[in-house]
Enzyme design. Sequence first.
Site, PDB file in Angstrom:
ATOM      1  CG  ASP A  30      -2.062   0.953   1.096  1.00 43.62           C
ATOM      2  OD1 ASP A  30      -3.213   0.501   0.970  1.00 43.62           O
ATOM      3  OD2 ASP A  30      -1.821   2.182   1.113  1.00 43.62           O
ATOM      4  CB  ILE A  31       0.801   4.252  -2.193  1.00 42.41           C
ATOM      5  CG1 ILE A  31       1.897   5.110  -2.773  1.00 42.41           C
ATOM      6  CG2 ILE A  31      -0.457   5.046  -1.908  1.00 42.41           C
ATOM      7  CD1 ILE A  31       1.575   5.676  -4.152  1.00 42.41           C
ATOM      8  CG  ASN A  86     -12.113  -0.477   4.179  1.00 42.87           C
ATOM      9  OD1 ASN A  86     -12.482  -0.861   5.279  1.00 42.87           O
ATOM     10  ND2 ASN A  86     -10.915   0.071   3.977  1.00 42.87           N
ATOM     11  N   GLY A  92     -15.341   3.121   4.165  1.00 43.15           N
ATOM     12  CA  GLY A  92     -13.948   3.518   3.957  1.00 43.15           C
ATOM     13  C   GLY A  92     -13.372   3.135   2.617  1.00 43.15           C
ATOM     14  CD  GLN A  93     -14.902  -0.262  -2.382  1.00 40.04           C
ATOM     15  OE1 GLN A  93     -16.043  -0.493  -1.981  1.00 40.04           O
ATOM     16  NE2 GLN A  93     -14.378  -0.845  -3.443  1.00 40.04           N
ATOM     17  CB  SER A  94     -10.695   5.542  -1.079  1.00 37.19           C
ATOM     18  OG  SER A  94      -9.533   4.751  -0.953  1.00 37.19           O
ATOM     19  CG  HIS A  99      -8.691  -2.968  -2.363  1.00 37.13           C
ATOM     20  ND1 HIS A  99      -9.619  -2.249  -3.072  1.00 37.13           N
ATOM     21  CD2 HIS A  99      -8.480  -2.301  -1.208  1.00 37.13           C
ATOM     22  CE1 HIS A  99      -9.955  -1.174  -2.377  1.00 37.13           C
ATOM     23  NE2 HIS A  99      -9.286  -1.190  -1.230  1.00 37.13           N
ATOM     24  CG  HIS A 101      -6.852  -2.931   3.113  1.00 35.05           C
ATOM     25  ND1 HIS A 101      -6.136  -1.762   2.924  1.00 35.05           N
ATOM     26  CD2 HIS A 101      -8.073  -2.691   2.583  1.00 35.05           C
ATOM     27  CE1 HIS A 101      -6.909  -0.862   2.322  1.00 35.05           C
ATOM     28  NE2 HIS A 101      -8.094  -1.399   2.099  1.00 35.05           N
TER      29      HIS A 101
END
Length: 113
Positions: A30-31, A86, A92-94, A99, A101
């Site tokens: 994750d970035i 999420n 909280g899904q953006s 995906h 986590h």
Amino acid sequence: MRDCLFCKIVKKEIKADIVYEDDEIIGFNDINPQAPVHILVVPKKHIEDLTKIEKDDVRVMGRIMEVIKDIAKEKHLESGFRVVVNTKESAGQSVFHLHFHILSQRRFHWPPG
Ligand code: AMP
Ligand code: ZN
């Protein structure tokens, strides 16, 4: 999906720090990590979120669980890790490409925030 960030990572149009890849699944760091280990495991097929899984996707969902297990072993996460999906903006899904986590190497609280 032309404008999907994770589809672009799958197609290597955007660079990612890839830790796992096969024909159907990609895993990358994750970035903006929320824990010392924060890896995203993503089906290469564009699925918007968990509510959009179809019968044909069930096998690859199982494979994702296996990949998570293998990454956890390779990264020595035996002391524990959390898997989060999420689903929808209110949770909280953006990024609207499914995906998983994997978060590890810090203390997690329950219930989650
Ligand atoms: P979510 O909020 O559950 O949709 O998770 C999206 C995750 O994608 C967030 O943790 C972001 O930090 C992460 N993210 C966004 N852009 C990138 C990128 N280019 N490479 C890796 N991770 C990213
Ligand atoms: Zn996508």
